[in-house]
Design a protein around this motif. Structure first.
Motif, mmCIF file in Angstrom:
data_model
loop_
_atom_site.group_PDB
_atom_site.id
_atom_site.type_symbol
_atom_site.label_atom_id
_atom_site.label_comp_id
_atom_site.label_asym_id
_atom_site.label_seq_id
_atom_site.Cartn_x
_atom_site.Cartn_y
_atom_site.Cartn_z
ATOM 1 N N VAL A 232 0.864 -1.180 0.000
ATOM 2 C CA VAL A 232 0.000 0.000 0.000
ATOM 3 C C VAL A 232 0.901 1.231 0.000
ATOM 4 O O VAL A 232 1.726 1.407 0.895
ATOM 5 N N ASP A 233 0.756 2.053 -1.016
ATOM 6 C CA ASP A 233 1.640 3.201 -1.234
ATOM 7 C C ASP A 233 0.824 4.485 -1.110
ATOM 8 O O ASP A 233 0.022 4.816 -1.982
ATOM 9 N N VAL A 234 1.024 5.198 0.006
ATOM 10 C CA VAL A 234 0.293 6.443 0.254
ATOM 11 C C VAL A 234 1.279 7.606 0.173
ATOM 12 O O VAL A 234 2.089 7.811 1.080
ATOM 13 N N PRO A 235 1.260 8.390 -0.913
ATOM 14 C CA PRO A 235 2.193 9.514 -1.028
ATOM 15 C C PRO A 235 1.885 10.594 0.001
ATOM 16 O O PRO A 235 0.788 10.637 0.575
ATOM 17 N N SER A 236 2.836 11.468 0.199
ATOM 18 C CA SER A 236 2.613 12.637 1.050
ATOM 19 C C SER A 236 1.509 13.497 0.452
ATOM 20 O O SER A 236 1.256 13.460 -0.755
ATOM 21 N N SER A 237 0.846 14.266 1.300
ATOM 22 C CA SER A 237 -0.182 15.173 0.796
ATOM 23 C C SER A 237 0.432 16.145 -0.194
ATOM 24 O O SER A 237 1.600 16.543 -0.044
ATOM 25 N N PRO A 238 -0.330 16.532 -1.216
ATOM 26 C CA PRO A 238 0.217 17.441 -2.230
ATOM 27 C C PRO A 238 0.730 18.737 -1.602
ATOM 28 O O PRO A 238 0.082 19.326 -0.738
ATOM 29 N N SER A 239 1.908 19.144 -2.004
ATOM 30 C CA SER A 239 2.488 20.396 -1.509
ATOM 31 C C SER A 239 3.257 21.053 -2.638
ATOM 32 O O SER A 239 3.623 20.409 -3.614
ATOM 33 N N MET A 240 3.510 22.332 -2.487
ATOM 34 C CA MET A 240 4.189 23.086 -3.532
ATOM 35 C C MET A 240 5.133 24.088 -2.871
ATOM 36 O O MET A 240 4.832 25.275 -2.712
ATOM 37 N N THR A 241 6.271 23.564 -2.430
ATOM 38 C CA THR A 241 7.239 24.392 -1.700
ATOM 39 C C THR A 241 7.665 25.613 -2.503
ATOM 40 O O THR A 241 7.858 26.700 -1.956
ATOM 41 N N GLU A 242 7.813 25.435 -3.811
ATOM 42 C CA GLU A 242 8.303 26.536 -4.650
ATOM 43 C C GLU A 242 7.373 27.745 -4.645
ATOM 44 O O GLU A 242 7.784 28.848 -4.987
#
Length: 407
Positions: free
Chosen positions: A319-329
């Motif tokens: 089960v592969d759960v990515p990190s919540s979407p983020s946009m550091t830039e």
């Protein structure tokens, strides 16, 4: 002074402390650590290494320092940090970093122990450069740490162009020369000068486009998940510690996987590119909030529950759960009408990219090809997914269907 031919920046001139650091074992090890890890299973030419990337970061840092007018010991410290910024990476770069961190508490930019001892520490001392100060710059500490590790850092500028070059995709192409030239310090903050909102947007857009096509490509994600699982199994054996794993290069790691009975099956699959397939590919809105923040042990328990439902060994379900979407830039600073503003507040493009990023997010459940249908059905039930919009890959390559179509 060394002159090194580079596929991205042409000739890179290396002098001072950086010239002495290049031949230390810690830096030379980076020749054996691939920059993009499992992306090579998608783009066969993506075999470039952390060594050449580190040279590129050093080159761009030198260009930036010249434009910023930073000289002397401060400049030498920054150049050293630029060259050394990736010495903390384990094998396959970011692919097994979460496993190493879970056992050691260290990420790849925690390099204090690596730059204060051994050959690296000796070289820095001989050049009257404080190793702890270099380690701080690698973490992004202080005024000049922003240049090595920050929203407008030269690390990002190099890897986007380099990764695009070696994968053959056009999306990471940015005007890094202009970005370096337009950097300035204003009230201690690293910013882009007036008139560079679009310049900052290009960096943001390149990252947003590279993510789904390269960094988070489904095949790269599946092979990365398999590599992580193999690393976890390896650390359950008595012979290899997380500290050992952290200092391996790619070849050491693959050899250990092949030689260890508990991990040899993963090694065989990765060697032959017989990768797991997607049983579930779920959109962000289909996933319960509790699952988005689930701890590692919780996910392993869910994998076991799914496997038990269909009579498989737990090692056959990931089960592969990515990190919540983020946009550091989007927090990059730009000067607009004399004021320093975050790019997210100066550019209407940012909100659109945030929406696109959330729509591209997927939870994955992976297993051997023959079990995708039954694992997919079990996973939807065990994980509590909303089946509308959930994608299951059929056993025939390239065909996809919703779960409803399997009933």
């Amino acid at each position: 002074m060394l002159a090194i031919k580079d596929s991205v920046h042409d000739h890179i001139e290396v002098g001072g402390v950086a010239e002495a650091l290049i031949d230390t074992p810690a830096v030379q090890r980076l020749r054996r650590v691939t920059q993009l890890g499992t992306v090579k299973y998608v783009y066969p030419s993506a075999n470039h290494t952390r060594f050449e990337h580190s040279l590129g970061v050093y080159h761009l840092a030198t260009r930036a320092l010249d434009n910023l007018g930073v000289e002397g010991v401060a400049a030498e410290r920054i150049r050293a940090a630029a060259l050394l910024h990736d010495v903390g990476h384990g094998p396959f770069s970011h692919n097994v970093e979460s496993v190493v961190h879970r056992h050691t508490g260290k990420y790849h930019d925690d390099v204090d122990d690596l730059v204060t001892s051994g050959e690296v520490g000796r070289v820095l001392d001989e050049h009257d450069i404080d190793p702890q100060a270099v380690a701080g710059l690698v973490r992004g500490d202080g005024r000049y740490g922003q240049l090595v590790s920050g929203e407008l850092d030269v690390d990002r500028m190099d890897y986007l162009v380099r990764d695009a070059h070696h994968t053959g995709v056009p999306y990471g192409t940015i005007d890094h020369e202009r970005l370096v030239r337009e950097l300035a310090f204003v009230d201690g903050e690293l910013v882009l000068r007036e008139g560079n909102v679009q310049t900052a947007e290009s960096l943001l857009l390149a990252r947003a486009l590279m993510n789904p096509t390269v960094y988070a490509h489904p095949v790269a994600r599946i092979s990365k998940a398999m590599l992580r699982r193999a690393a976890e199994c390896l650390l359950e054996t008595p012979d290899i510690s997380a500290a050992d794993l952290r200092r391996m290069d790619d070849y050491d790691f693959v050899s250990a996987l092949r030689a260890t009975p508990a991990t040899s099956a993963y090694a065989e699959r990765l060697d032959a590119r017989r990768l797991f397939k997607r049983a579930v590919w779920a959109e962000h809105g289909d996933v319960p909030t509790s699952l988005l923040d689930a701890a590692h042990d919780e996910l392993r328990a869910l994998e076991r529950a799914i496997a038990d439902r269909v009579g498989l060994d737990a090692s056959a379900v990931i089960v592969d759960v990515p990190s919540s979407p983020s946009m550091t830039e989007s927090t990059s600073r730009v000067v607009v009408n004399g004021d320093i503003r975050e790019l997210g507040k100066a550019s209407p493009l940012v909100s659109a990219l945030r929406t696109a990023q959330k729509q591209q997010w997927r939870l994955g459940v992976y297993c051997p090809r023959a079990e995708t249908e039954q694992v997919g059905r079990a996973a939807v039930d065990v994980l509590g997914l909303d089946i509308e919009g959930t994608l299951v890959s059929d056993v025939r390559a390239g065909l996809n269907a919703t779960l409803d179509e399997f009933r």
